[in-house]
Design a protein around this motif. Structure first.
Motif, mmCIF file in Angstrom:
data_model
loop_
_atom_site.group_PDB
_atom_site.id
_atom_site.type_symbol
_atom_site.label_atom_id
_atom_site.label_comp_id
_atom_site.label_asym_id
_atom_site.label_seq_id
_atom_site.Cartn_x
_atom_site.Cartn_y
_atom_site.Cartn_z
ATOM 1 N N CYS A 146 3.041 -8.435 -2.903
ATOM 2 C CA CYS A 146 1.719 -8.402 -3.449
ATOM 3 C C CYS A 146 0.990 -9.727 -4.045
ATOM 4 N N ARG A 147 1.873 -10.563 -4.620
ATOM 5 C CA ARG A 147 1.362 -11.762 -4.970
ATOM 6 C C ARG A 147 0.953 -12.797 -4.020
ATOM 7 N N ARG A 148 1.815 -12.679 -2.925
ATOM 8 C CA ARG A 148 1.366 -13.307 -1.803
ATOM 9 C C ARG A 148 0.078 -12.868 -1.245
ATOM 10 N N ILE A 149 -0.147 -11.686 -0.778
ATOM 11 C CA ILE A 149 -1.252 -11.001 -0.556
ATOM 12 C C ILE A 149 -2.704 -11.524 -1.340
ATOM 13 N N GLU A 150 -2.376 -11.350 -2.849
ATOM 14 C CA GLU A 150 -3.341 -11.878 -3.577
ATOM 15 C C GLU A 150 -3.500 -13.428 -3.218
ATOM 16 N N ARG A 151 -2.598 -14.382 -3.049
ATOM 17 C CA ARG A 151 -2.802 -15.710 -2.762
ATOM 18 C C ARG A 151 -3.603 -15.827 -1.417
ATOM 19 N N GLY A 152 -3.270 -14.803 -0.556
ATOM 20 C CA GLY A 152 -4.221 -14.714 0.659
ATOM 21 C C GLY A 152 -5.657 -14.654 0.334
ATOM 22 N N ILE A 153 -5.756 -13.665 -0.462
ATOM 23 C CA ILE A 153 -7.239 -13.298 -0.696
ATOM 24 C C ILE A 153 -7.997 -14.527 -1.435
ATOM 25 N N ALA A 154 -7.137 -15.203 -2.289
ATOM 26 C CA ALA A 154 -7.817 -16.216 -2.863
ATOM 27 C C ALA A 154 -8.154 -17.649 -1.939
ATOM 28 N N GLU A 155 -7.282 -17.786 -0.998
ATOM 29 C CA GLU A 155 -7.334 -18.835 0.178
ATOM 30 C C GLU A 155 -8.382 -18.252 1.066
ATOM 31 N N GLY A 156 -8.552 -17.264 1.397
ATOM 32 C CA GLY A 156 -9.513 -16.521 2.318
ATOM 33 C C GLY A 156 -8.848 -16.324 3.742
ATOM 34 N N ASP A 157 -7.627 -15.934 3.562
ATOM 35 C CA ASP A 157 -7.019 -15.317 4.992
ATOM 36 C C ASP A 157 -6.768 -14.045 4.787
ATOM 37 N N VAL A 158 -7.040 -13.225 3.618
ATOM 38 C CA VAL A 158 -7.244 -11.859 3.679
ATOM 39 C C VAL A 158 -8.587 -11.410 3.210
ATOM 40 N N PRO A 159 -9.227 -10.550 3.889
ATOM 41 C CA PRO A 159 -10.730 -10.180 3.393
ATOM 42 C C PRO A 159 -10.802 -9.945 2.002
ATOM 43 N N ALA A 160 -11.829 -10.353 1.272
ATOM 44 C CA ALA A 160 -12.198 -10.112 0.028
ATOM 45 C C ALA A 160 -12.162 -8.612 -0.332
ATOM 46 N N GLY A 161 -11.812 -8.113 -1.444
ATOM 47 C CA GLY A 161 -12.008 -6.549 -1.651
ATOM 48 C C GLY A 161 -10.529 -5.800 -1.232
ATOM 49 N N THR A 162 -9.639 -6.671 -0.525
ATOM 50 C CA THR A 162 -8.433 -5.876 -0.398
ATOM 51 C C THR A 162 -7.838 -5.540 -1.550
ATOM 52 N N ASP A 163 -7.197 -4.374 -1.482
ATOM 53 C CA ASP A 163 -6.272 -3.979 -2.572
ATOM 54 C C ASP A 163 -4.795 -4.472 -2.395
ATOM 55 N N ALA A 164 -4.440 -5.551 -3.014
ATOM 56 C CA ALA A 164 -3.302 -6.226 -2.826
ATOM 57 C C ALA A 164 -1.957 -5.328 -3.019
ATOM 58 N N ALA A 165 -2.090 -4.561 -4.106
ATOM 59 C CA ALA A 165 -0.887 -3.663 -4.545
ATOM 60 C C ALA A 165 -0.915 -2.520 -3.534
ATOM 61 N N ALA A 166 -1.917 -1.783 -3.076
ATOM 62 C CA ALA A 166 -1.921 -1.075 -2.153
ATOM 63 C C ALA A 166 -1.176 -1.346 -0.697
ATOM 64 N N LEU A 167 -1.815 -2.585 -0.473
ATOM 65 C CA LEU A 167 -1.445 -3.048 1.000
ATOM 66 C C LEU A 167 0.474 -3.538 0.769
ATOM 67 N N ALA A 168 0.688 -4.170 -0.274
ATOM 68 C CA ALA A 168 1.960 -4.439 -0.266
ATOM 69 C C ALA A 168 2.892 -2.979 -0.462
ATOM 70 N N GLY A 169 2.295 -2.263 -1.169
ATOM 71 C CA GLY A 169 3.184 -0.790 -1.176
ATOM 72 C C GLY A 169 3.197 -0.085 0.073
ATOM 73 N N PHE A 170 2.051 -0.262 0.936
ATOM 74 C CA PHE A 170 2.112 0.300 2.062
ATOM 75 C C PHE A 170 3.314 -0.315 3.051
ATOM 76 N N TYR A 171 3.475 -1.808 2.957
ATOM 77 C CA TYR A 171 4.422 -2.221 3.911
ATOM 78 C C TYR A 171 5.816 -2.097 3.185
ATOM 79 N N ALA A 172 6.072 -2.215 2.000
ATOM 80 C CA ALA A 172 7.234 -1.703 1.533
ATOM 81 C C ALA A 172 7.595 -0.266 1.788
ATOM 82 N N THR A 173 6.633 0.560 1.764
ATOM 83 C CA THR A 173 6.984 2.143 2.168
ATOM 84 C C THR A 173 7.405 1.916 3.915
ATOM 85 N N PHE A 174 6.586 1.185 4.605
ATOM 86 C CA PHE A 174 7.313 1.230 5.908
ATOM 87 C C PHE A 174 8.463 0.821 6.035
ATOM 88 N N LEU A 175 8.906 -0.281 5.200
ATOM 89 C CA LEU A 175 10.289 -0.938 5.419
ATOM 90 C C LEU A 175 11.452 0.124 4.868
#
Length: 205
Positions: A146-175
């Motif tokens: 989640c923190r890595r995704i938040e960093r991506g949002i801050a650095e501009g490689d993840v779209p602004a407004g992305t729910d970092a916690a939900a996205l991290a949870g999605f991939y964790a659940t996939f694993l």
């Protein structure tokens, strides 16, 4: 009935010397394959090829041995998740995690799936502390993503407004689900196709 926290009986005699990391690797594989509660002390002694006094002096009891095995897994076979977070972009990190997870979970040289997912999935109340420790280890892994995704949002490689916690949870659940599929015998090709499908869920502008 003894619980998993009951110390091993301390027999008399001089404990046998052994390489701690080697026997810990053997315990890790057995817990990974069979799970915490279904692995008996007798099976551990046989797999680790140690005597009871040796395992007593080195690890104390089954629970502490398991917790050390979990740490060994995180620092060893499961290390790819932490290493992948060093990729230049958040998507690159997730892509690498999924790719290496596939290779790890279906590797014929190791037990199937992820030890953090499978080794304490159905514990009784007597082993609640073990289940809590494994749950916390998974939570920390997801939080790091989640923190890595938040960093991506801050650095501009993840779209602004992305729910970092939900996205991290999605991939964790996939694993977590991939671990179950690996246990069921999913092929490498099938697992790769599933990982590719999961990556297509990555947010775009």
């Amino acid at each position: 009935m003894k619980t998993s926290k009951t110390p091993l009986t301390r027999p008399r005699g001089r404990p046998r010397s052994f390489d701690r990391n080697t026997v810990l690797d053997r315990a890790m594989r057995l817990f990974w394959l069979r799970g915490y509660e279904t692995t008996s002390l007798a099976e551990l002694l046989k797999a680790m090829d140690v005597t009871t006094p040796s395992i007593y002096s080195a690890f104390g009891d089954k629970e502490h041995l398991f917790l050390e095995a979990i740490k060994r897994y995180i620092d060893g076979p499961g290390r790819y998740q932490a290493d992948a977070l060093e990729e230049k972009t958040a998507k690159g990190a997730v892509t690498r995690i999924l790719s290496q997870a596939v290779e790890s979970m279906v590797d014929p040289l190791t037990p199937p799936g992820c030890m953090l997912t499978l080794s304490a999935i159905n514990c009784s109340a007597a082993s609640a502390s073990v289940q809590q420790a494994v749950t916390e280890a998974r939570r920390q892994t997801e939080l790091a993503l989640c923190r890595r995704i938040e960093r991506g949002i801050a650095e501009g490689d993840v779209p602004a407004g992305t729910d970092a916690a939900a996205l991290a949870g999605f991939y964790a659940t996939f694993l977590y689900g991939m671990s179950i599929k690996a246990l069921e015998g999913v092929t490498r090709a099938q697992a790769r196709a599933m990982a590719d499908a999961a990556l297509r869920a990555w947010p775009t502008d």
